[in-house]
Design an enzyme around this catalytic site. Structure first.
Site, mmCIF file in Angstrom:
data_model
loop_
_atom_site.group_PDB
_atom_site.id
_atom_site.type_symbol
_atom_site.label_atom_id
_atom_site.label_comp_id
_atom_site.label_asym_id
_atom_site.label_seq_id
_atom_site.Cartn_x
_atom_site.Cartn_y
_atom_site.Cartn_z
ATOM 1 N N HIS A 40 60.552 -19.777 0.331
ATOM 2 C CA HIS A 40 61.059 -19.271 1.432
ATOM 3 C C HIS A 40 62.028 -18.285 1.355
ATOM 4 C CE1 HIS A 40 59.782 -23.502 2.206
ATOM 5 N NE2 HIS A 40 59.078 -22.910 3.077
ATOM 6 N N HIS A 42 65.734 -17.491 2.366
ATOM 7 C CA HIS A 42 66.865 -18.325 3.145
ATOM 8 C C HIS A 42 67.923 -17.300 3.512
ATOM 9 C CE1 HIS A 42 65.940 -22.512 2.123
ATOM 10 N NE2 HIS A 42 64.995 -22.029 1.495
ATOM 11 N N HIS A 58 66.529 -21.669 6.403
ATOM 12 C CA HIS A 58 65.444 -20.573 6.225
ATOM 13 C C HIS A 58 65.892 -19.161 7.091
ATOM 14 C CE1 HIS A 58 61.792 -23.140 5.390
ATOM 15 N NE2 HIS A 58 62.854 -23.445 4.256
ATOM 16 N N HIS A 66 59.991 -24.149 12.098
ATOM 17 C CA HIS A 66 59.447 -23.765 10.873
ATOM 18 C C HIS A 66 57.812 -24.068 10.803
ATOM 19 C CE1 HIS A 66 58.631 -24.087 6.663
ATOM 20 N NE2 HIS A 66 57.917 -24.911 6.689
ATOM 21 N N HIS A 75 59.443 -19.264 11.314
ATOM 22 C CA HIS A 75 60.545 -18.576 10.910
ATOM 23 C C HIS A 75 60.178 -17.390 9.916
ATOM 24 C CE1 HIS A 75 62.503 -22.825 9.611
ATOM 25 N NE2 HIS A 75 62.718 -22.339 11.047
ATOM 26 N N ASP A 78 59.480 -17.982 6.348
ATOM 27 C CA ASP A 78 58.294 -18.582 5.950
ATOM 28 C C ASP A 78 57.021 -18.094 5.239
ATOM 29 O OD1 ASP A 78 59.533 -20.779 7.157
ATOM 30 O OD2 ASP A 78 58.244 -20.884 8.621
ATOM 31 N N HIS A 119 60.951 -24.373 -3.794
ATOM 32 C CA HIS A 119 61.174 -25.779 -3.802
ATOM 33 C C HIS A 119 60.314 -26.492 -4.483
ATOM 34 C CE1 HIS A 119 63.406 -25.486 0.337
ATOM 35 N NE2 HIS A 119 63.055 -24.397 0.135
ATOM 36 N N ARG A 136 65.446 -27.970 -3.686
ATOM 37 C CA ARG A 136 65.489 -26.394 -4.061
ATOM 38 C C ARG A 136 65.592 -26.577 -5.463
ATOM 39 N NH1 ARG A 136 69.363 -24.205 0.739
ATOM 40 N NH2 ARG A 136 68.160 -25.175 2.580
#
Length: 144
Positions: A40, A42, A58, A66, A75, A78, A119, A136
């Site tokens: 993603h 962030h 995000h 999300h 998002h 995403d 992730h 993460r």
């Protein structure tokens, strides 16, 4: 964008280029756990190890829920999951049509930059706020 793991070791790079109304992310990653992983954009241009929580939530300039499968939108940060091969490498291209490299609220540079985070687990594409994608494990800063 160079990505580093929690120990500060490089795990590869992502080349971000304009593509249509969004961006293309060309992955050249290595030394990652095999399998599917959420990836993603962030909000914050910070990657403080070991947990990378400094990258914030995000990237979500429209305040949506999300998940690419969310009926309430998703998002801007995403993306589809990435797959790491059994040898720990991932090469390929992802596209994010909801962010840009230009000006405006959807720019990856709008907050002084953003971060790309990988992730530990796959994103389920629907659970708010992060798709149950776990810790993460790698992070890189997107800046001009």
């Amino acid at each position: 964008v160079e990505l580093k793991d929690a120990q500060g070791k490089s795990v590869g790079s992502i080349i971000v280029t304009p593509k249509g109304s969004g961006v293309s992310l060309k992955l050249h990653l290595h030394d990652l756990p095999p399998g599917e992983h959420g990836i993603h954009v962030h909000q914050n241009p910070k990657c403080d190890a070991p947990d990378f929580k400094s990258a914030g939530p995000h990237f979500n300039p429209e305040g949506k829920k999300h998940g690419l499968e969310s009926p309430e939108g998703h998002h801007a940060g995403d993306m589809l999951n990435l797959t790491v091969n059994p040898d720990g490498k991932a090469d390929g291209t992802l596209v994010d049509n909801d962010v840009t490299l230009g000006d405006g609220s959807h720019s990856l540079f709008s907050n002084g930059g953003t971060a790309i985070v990988i992730h530990a687990k796959a994103d389920d594409m629907k659970t708010d706020p992060s798709g149950n994608s776990g810790d993460r494990i790698a992070c890189g800063i997107v800046q001009k």
